[in-house]
Design a protein around this motif. Structure first.
Motif, PDB file in Angstrom:
ATOM      1  N   ALA A 175      60.209  17.064 -49.812  1.00  0.00           N
ATOM      2  CA  ALA A 175      59.524  16.092 -50.230  1.00  0.00           C
ATOM      3  C   ALA A 175      58.731  16.416 -51.498  1.00  0.00           C
ATOM      4  N   LYS A 176      58.038  17.632 -51.289  1.00  0.00           N
ATOM      5  CA  LYS A 176      57.079  17.857 -52.328  1.00  0.00           C
ATOM      6  C   LYS A 176      57.728  18.374 -53.585  1.00  0.00           C
ATOM      7  N   ILE A 177      58.865  18.908 -53.379  1.00  0.00           N
ATOM      8  CA  ILE A 177      59.667  19.421 -54.649  1.00  0.00           C
ATOM      9  C   ILE A 177      60.095  18.256 -55.194  1.00  0.00           C
ATOM     10  N   MET A 178      60.523  17.184 -54.603  1.00  0.00           N
ATOM     11  CA  MET A 178      60.763  15.761 -55.381  1.00  0.00           C
ATOM     12  C   MET A 178      59.733  15.076 -55.600  1.00  0.00           C
ATOM     13  N   GLY A 179      58.645  15.433 -55.501  1.00  0.00           N
ATOM     14  CA  GLY A 179      57.338  14.635 -55.898  1.00  0.00           C
ATOM     15  C   GLY A 179      57.203  13.340 -54.904  1.00  0.00           C
ATOM     16  N   LEU A 180      57.551  13.539 -53.823  1.00  0.00           N
ATOM     17  CA  LEU A 180      57.215  12.462 -52.771  1.00  0.00           C
ATOM     18  C   LEU A 180      55.765  12.327 -52.178  1.00  0.00           C
ATOM     19  N   GLY A 181      55.095  13.513 -52.279  1.00  0.00           N
ATOM     20  CA  GLY A 181      53.970  13.393 -51.633  1.00  0.00           C
ATOM     21  C   GLY A 181      53.939  13.684 -50.122  1.00  0.00           C
ATOM     22  N   VAL A 188      61.176  10.998 -46.951  1.00  0.00           N
ATOM     23  CA  VAL A 188      62.763  11.297 -47.170  1.00  0.00           C
ATOM     24  C   VAL A 188      63.396  10.514 -46.352  1.00  0.00           C
ATOM     25  N   ASP A 189      63.138  10.329 -44.936  1.00  0.00           N
ATOM     26  CA  ASP A 189      63.681   9.452 -43.927  1.00  0.00           C
ATOM     27  C   ASP A 189      64.121   7.838 -44.669  1.00  0.00           C
ATOM     28  N   LYS A 190      63.066   7.326 -45.354  1.00  0.00           N
ATOM     29  CA  LYS A 190      63.140   6.010 -45.633  1.00  0.00           C
ATOM     30  C   LYS A 190      64.097   5.989 -46.803  1.00  0.00           C
ATOM     31  N   TRP A 191      64.022   6.969 -47.777  1.00  0.00           N
ATOM     32  CA  TRP A 191      64.968   6.918 -49.021  1.00  0.00           C
ATOM     33  C   TRP A 191      66.392   7.226 -48.564  1.00  0.00           C
ATOM     34  N   ALA A 192      66.325   8.227 -47.521  1.00  0.00           N
ATOM     35  CA  ALA A 192      67.832   8.335 -47.367  1.00  0.00           C
ATOM     36  C   ALA A 192      68.601   7.472 -46.639  1.00  0.00           C
ATOM     37  N   ALA A 199      76.521  13.088 -51.537  1.00  0.00           N
ATOM     38  CA  ALA A 199      76.559  13.263 -53.022  1.00  0.00           C
ATOM     39  C   ALA A 199      76.285  14.712 -53.490  1.00  0.00           C
ATOM     40  N   PHE A 200      75.214  15.400 -52.624  1.00  0.00           N
ATOM     41  CA  PHE A 200      74.853  16.692 -53.246  1.00  0.00           C
ATOM     42  C   PHE A 200      75.279  17.909 -52.090  1.00  0.00           C
ATOM     43  N   LYS A 201      75.265  19.099 -52.423  1.00  0.00           N
ATOM     44  CA  LYS A 201      75.547  20.190 -51.700  1.00  0.00           C
ATOM     45  C   LYS A 201      74.577  21.204 -51.631  1.00  0.00           C
ATOM     46  N   PHE A 202      74.004  21.636 -50.611  1.00  0.00           N
ATOM     47  CA  PHE A 202      73.034  22.678 -50.698  1.00  0.00           C
ATOM     48  C   PHE A 202      73.471  23.970 -49.985  1.00  0.00           C
ATOM     49  N   ALA A 203      72.919  25.287 -50.178  1.00  0.00           N
ATOM     50  CA  ALA A 203      73.418  26.312 -49.331  1.00  0.00           C
ATOM     51  C   ALA A 203      72.953  26.237 -48.063  1.00  0.00           C
ATOM     52  N   LYS A 204      73.764  26.180 -46.859  1.00  0.00           N
ATOM     53  CA  LYS A 204      73.262  26.346 -45.784  1.00  0.00           C
ATOM     54  C   LYS A 204      72.870  27.823 -45.038  1.00  0.00           C
ATOM     55  N   PRO A 205      72.284  28.139 -44.078  1.00  0.00           N
ATOM     56  CA  PRO A 205      71.988  29.436 -43.651  1.00  0.00           C
ATOM     57  C   PRO A 205      73.185  29.894 -42.455  1.00  0.00           C
ATOM     58  N   ARG A 206      73.262  31.174 -42.690  1.00  0.00           N
ATOM     59  CA  ARG A 206      74.456  31.545 -41.747  1.00  0.00           C
ATOM     60  C   ARG A 206      73.668  32.620 -40.725  1.00  0.00           C
ATOM     61  N   ILE A 207      73.143  32.266 -39.595  1.00  0.00           N
ATOM     62  CA  ILE A 207      72.274  32.944 -38.862  1.00  0.00           C
ATOM     63  C   ILE A 207      73.030  32.886 -37.272  1.00  0.00           C
ATOM     64  N   GLU A 208      73.223  34.116 -36.834  1.00  0.00           N
ATOM     65  CA  GLU A 208      73.975  34.443 -35.711  1.00  0.00           C
ATOM     66  C   GLU A 208      73.245  33.712 -34.286  1.00  0.00           C
ATOM     67  N   ILE A 236      65.605  13.477 -60.882  1.00  0.00           N
ATOM     68  CA  ILE A 236      65.000  13.043 -59.513  1.00  0.00           C
ATOM     69  C   ILE A 236      65.123  11.604 -59.414  1.00  0.00           C
ATOM     70  N   GLU A 237      64.431  11.233 -60.279  1.00  0.00           N
ATOM     71  CA  GLU A 237      64.223   9.588 -60.493  1.00  0.00           C
ATOM     72  C   GLU A 237      65.449   8.660 -60.144  1.00  0.00           C
ATOM     73  N   HIS A 238      66.318   9.359 -60.886  1.00  0.00           N
ATOM     74  CA  HIS A 238      67.839   8.463 -61.174  1.00  0.00           C
ATOM     75  C   HIS A 238      68.625   8.666 -59.925  1.00  0.00           C
ATOM     76  N   HIS A 239      68.192   9.873 -59.158  1.00  0.00           N
ATOM     77  CA  HIS A 239      69.106   9.969 -58.012  1.00  0.00           C
ATOM     78  C   HIS A 239      68.483  10.199 -56.778  1.00  0.00           C
ATOM     79  N   LEU A 240      67.162   9.619 -56.606  1.00  0.00           N
ATOM     80  CA  LEU A 240      66.327   9.967 -55.537  1.00  0.00           C
ATOM     81  C   LEU A 240      66.833   9.646 -53.962  1.00  0.00           C
ATOM     82  N   ALA A 241      67.571   8.681 -53.934  1.00  0.00           N
ATOM     83  CA  ALA A 241      67.979   8.051 -52.698  1.00  0.00           C
ATOM     84  C   ALA A 241      68.991   9.086 -52.120  1.00  0.00           C
TER      85      ALA A 241
END
Length: 342
Positions: A175-181, A188-192, A199-208, A236-241
């Protein structure tokens, strides 16, 4: 004969006091600290000062609402740790002084155990049965992420835990990276709710095994946004949700995958959620869906018991009191979970 416990919680930035009779909640009072919002996170020194201001009126109010005189208390339970040391010292010191003045036993409580046992707080308006033992607890908060096998109120086994950041911290940092305070998780829950989680993919961890890691996925979000903002400063502003929905889904996926694995390894299908992140609507919905599909018996905590509160400390103290597990007045607060017992 009924047992009356006064619980005191001061591990972070909320001062709370509660009174229970056996496991029935008579009162649960909380004073929150808004001062930290300006700084984007909890400032330990400011938190401890606010606890000093709040603790007396909070405890007085808890006793008034419970219609209990302080002399009727059988024992005083307090959060020993983990948490912010300055904040813990305020609660512990007051608990010790009150116990000494009333000549009542003192009970130290592990904050994390309190979260797990919050499901055993009985509400006057609710006759829901608590989970039967053993059960698995997914404990998710700003400071901790664990899967526990809970065999009885005083004995549990840590099956998996984060090796770096907690999931609540990941929500807040994202949330801080996205400027949400701050605090970021609820925002994040509210906007989600308004976005596309695919819409977007991020790298997930591979932990045994059953351990978690959230540092890598935070870095993935940071680099992703850095690259997008270089091309479009309003990305960010255009794609926040959509960003919030995708970020939340990835974090929930990590939690869910490990919990499914824990169920398969233990054969235990009674599942509880606990901790501040258990208030997240996306996580609660996902757990309900998984429970229905997989035949789990799921227990979700009331929203008011997801955050730090004294009711969970009081009920944990109740179980320890029944077993005669009191402590001496010289017991010291601890900031880390590994430094104390259950």
């Amino acid at each position: 004969m009924a047992i009356t416990i006064l619980g005191i919680e001061s591990s972070c930035d909320d001062t709370s006091a509660a009174v229970i009779r056996d496991t029935l909640l008579l009162s649960n009072v909380m004073a929150s600290q808004e001062v930290h919002r300006v700084y984007g996170g909890v400032v330990p020194e400011l938190a401890s000062r606010a606890h000093q201001q709040n603790i007396v009126p909070v405890i007085v109010r808890a006793l008034q609402l419970a219609n209990v005189e302080k002399e009727e208390i059988d024992a005083i339970a307090f959060t020993r740790g983990p948490g912010l040391l300055g904040s813990l010292l305020v609660g512990a010191s007051f608990a010790k002084g009150l116990a000494l003045s009333l000549m009542r036993p003192l009970i130290e409580v592990n904050h994390l155990t309190g979260h797990v046992l919050s499901h055993f707080v009985r509400l006057p308006e609710d006759d829901t049965e608590p989970p039967r033992f053993p059960f698995l607890s997914l404990l998710v908060s700003g400071g901790h992420t664990q899967i526990l096998q809970v065999n009885d109120p005083l004995h549990y086994v840590i099956l998996g835990q984060t090796i770096d950041d907690a999931v609540g911290e990941a929500f807040d940092k994202g949330a801080k990276i996205m400027g949400l305070g701050y605090p970021g998780g609820p925002v994040v829950d509210k906007w989600a709710k308004e976005g596309n989680p695919l819409a977007f993919k991020f790298a997930k961890p591979r932990i045994e095994g059953l351990d978690f890691s959230f540092s890598g996925i935070k870095t993935s979000l940071l680099y992703f946004l850095r690259d997008q903002l270089a091309d479009n400063p309003q990305f960010i502003e255009h794609h926040l949700a959509d960003l919030c929905a995708s970020w939340q889904l990835h974090l929930i996926d990590i939690l869910t995958d490990k919990l499914i694995k824990a169920v398969k390894e233990t054969g235990i299908t009674r599942i509880t959620l606990a901790g501040g992140v258990s208030a997240n609507s996306g996580l609660r919905t996902r757990m309900q869906t998984e429970a229905k599909q997989r035949g789990w018996e799921l227990f979700l905590p009331p929203i008011r018991f997801t955050t730090d509160n004294a009711a969970m400390i009081a009920v944990a103290g109740y179980f320890k009191y029944k077993e005669g597990l009191t402590c001496e007045l010289d017991v010291a607060p601890v900031s880390r979970a590994g430094e104390m017992s259950k």
